[in-house]
Design an enzyme around this catalytic site. Structure first.
Site, short mmCIF file in Angstrom:
data_model
loop_
_atom_site.label_atom_id
_atom_site.label_comp_id
_atom_site.label_asym_id
_atom_site.label_seq_id
_atom_site.Cartn_x
_atom_site.Cartn_y
_atom_site.Cartn_z
N TYR A 89 0.85 -1.19 0.00
CA TYR A 89 0.00 0.00 0.00
C TYR A 89 0.89 1.24 0.00
O TYR A 89 1.55 1.55 0.98
CB TYR A 89 -0.92 0.01 1.21
CG TYR A 89 -1.87 -1.17 1.30
CD1 TYR A 89 -2.21 -1.92 0.18
CD2 TYR A 89 -2.45 -1.53 2.51
CE1 TYR A 89 -3.07 -2.99 0.26
CE2 TYR A 89 -3.32 -2.60 2.60
CZ TYR A 89 -3.63 -3.33 1.48
OH TYR A 89 -4.48 -4.40 1.58
N HIS A 101 -0.08 -12.06 1.14
CA HIS A 101 -1.04 -11.35 0.31
C HIS A 101 -1.50 -12.20 -0.87
O HIS A 101 -2.69 -12.31 -1.15
CB HIS A 101 -0.42 -10.05 -0.19
CG HIS A 101 -1.34 -8.89 -0.19
ND1 HIS A 101 -0.93 -7.59 -0.05
CD2 HIS A 101 -2.68 -8.83 -0.34
CE1 HIS A 101 -1.97 -6.78 -0.10
NE2 HIS A 101 -3.04 -7.50 -0.28
N PRO A 159 -16.08 -4.89 3.87
CA PRO A 159 -17.42 -5.16 4.43
C PRO A 159 -18.44 -4.09 4.08
O PRO A 159 -19.64 -4.31 4.26
CB PRO A 159 -17.15 -5.20 5.94
CG PRO A 159 -15.99 -4.28 6.13
CD PRO A 159 -15.12 -4.50 4.92
N LEU A 160 -17.98 -2.94 3.58
CA LEU A 160 -18.89 -1.88 3.17
C LEU A 160 -18.97 -1.76 1.65
O LEU A 160 -19.40 -0.74 1.12
CB LEU A 160 -18.46 -0.54 3.78
CG LEU A 160 -18.54 -0.48 5.31
CD1 LEU A 160 -18.02 0.86 5.81
CD2 LEU A 160 -19.96 -0.72 5.79
N GLY A 161 -18.53 -2.82 0.96
CA GLY A 161 -18.63 -2.81 -0.50
C GLY A 161 -17.91 -1.64 -1.13
O GLY A 161 -18.46 -0.97 -2.01
N GLY A 216 -17.38 1.17 -0.02
CA GLY A 216 -18.09 2.42 0.25
C GLY A 216 -19.52 2.47 -0.23
O GLY A 216 -20.30 3.31 0.22
#
Length: 330
Positions: free
Chosen positions: A58, A124, A219-221, A223
């Site tokens: 990242y 990863h 988990p929030l797709g 956003g």
């Protein structure tokens, strides 16, 4: 070599983690300023978040440097997770699972994170040119050396090398079965959300049967499930959603019923759609830790609050009846 596994118990289960990737990589660059990210990390810790998830790729590298700064004086409050195995070039990403590289990558991550031990070190992606057992063996040596406390594996990409008729996570499970023979797996990270529930089919049951923790990525797709995105709004060129098939204007509009359903449940609880989406993930098993990514302190605090949201049987049934998410190729 000592064969120990932290397992699910060490992952701050029943709570929400913090995915740090958006602070320095893969999303719009306009808000990727260190001061915002530092405040978000501190706000998350203040709100009770313990698990912080990053990776050397990242940035590359800048995300770990940022966390190293953020955790000065607060290292004991965090369960720190990072990853190795992927190298970022100008226009490409390649896997590197050679044992020598893994050792060097760990030492470099320790320096950037300004810590003497990584709580969870994740692979990863496996290198197709190196037997995964060799890579995992090198990672296990890091545990024996006291540089790493536990090992985790990230799921194979959603559409990578699938056999006809195979389930989504069959390839990941085959990898897990192989590396388990070398050293225990403490955690698996894979996408899991209201609109991407495929891990419930086989991967999460595999983890549950073995006491392995599960880090629910996205988990929030990305956003979308927060209800704050507008179909056709557009994204910055560097933002991964600008090229994601679910974020075309057509698909964002088509998937609005999913957000509407989450908002309906949220209104009954005085919560937000994002908190309902995270609470749903938490209800999928005692070893599950959702790891939503954010770069704003406001969202970090809101996400942490999802751990206190108790969804009812009616809520869960209503969410289960929501239409499945559509892709641009549906």
């Amino acid at each position: 070599m000592e064969r120990r596994s932290l397992g699910a118990a060490a992952l701050a289960v029943g709570a929400v983690g913090l995915g740090c990737m958006p602070m320095s990589w893969a999303y719009g660059a306009s808000r990727q300023r260190g001061d915002h990210a530092l405040r978000a990390v501190h706000a998350a810790l203040d709100a009770g978040v313990q698990l912080l998830d990053t990776a050397d790729m990242y940035g590359p590298f800048t995300n770990e440097l940022l966390l190293g700064r953020a955790l000065k004086g607060r290292r004991a409050e965090a369960f720190l997770s990072t990853k190795c195995g992927l190298l970022v070039g100008d226009q490409h990403i390649v896997a590197n699972g050679r044992p020598g590289y893994v050792r060097r990558a760990c030492d470099a991550s320790l320096r950037r994170l300004q810590t003497d031990v990584i709580d969870l070190y994740q692979l990863h992606r496996a290198d197709p040119e190196v037997p995964v057992e060799e890579t995992w063996g090198a990672m296990a040596e890091l545990v024996a050396a006291g540089k790493v406390r536990a090992l985790g594996l990230c799921a194979i990409g959603a559409r990578a090398s699938r056999r006809p008729g195979a389930r989504l996570h069959d390839g990941t499970i085959r990898q897990l079965e192989r590396v388990q023979q070398v050293f225990p797996v403490s955690a698996v990270q894979a996408e899991l959300s209201v609109w991407s529930p495929q891990a419930l089919e086989s991967l999460l049951p595999w983890c549950a049967a073995r006491g392995v923790g599960f880090l629910a990525a996205m988990p929030l797709g990305n956003g979308y499930l927060t209800g704050t995105l507008t179909p056709g709004q557009g994204f910055e060129p560097e933002d991964l959603r600008a090229r994601h098939p679910r974020f075309t204007a057509e698909m964002m509009a088509a998937n609005q019923p999913v957000v509407v359903g989450l908002r309906r449940v949220a209104e009954r609880h005085g919560a937000t759609p994002a908190q309902v989406a995270l609470a749903w993930v938490l209800r999928q098993g005692p070893q599950v830790v959702p790891v939503p990514g954010t770069k704003r302190e406001r969202w970090a605090v809101e996400n942490a609050g999802a751990a206190g949201l108790a969804l009812t049987a009616r809520d869960l049934a209503e969410i289960d009846r929501l239409p499945p998410a559509r892709e641009s190729w549906d």
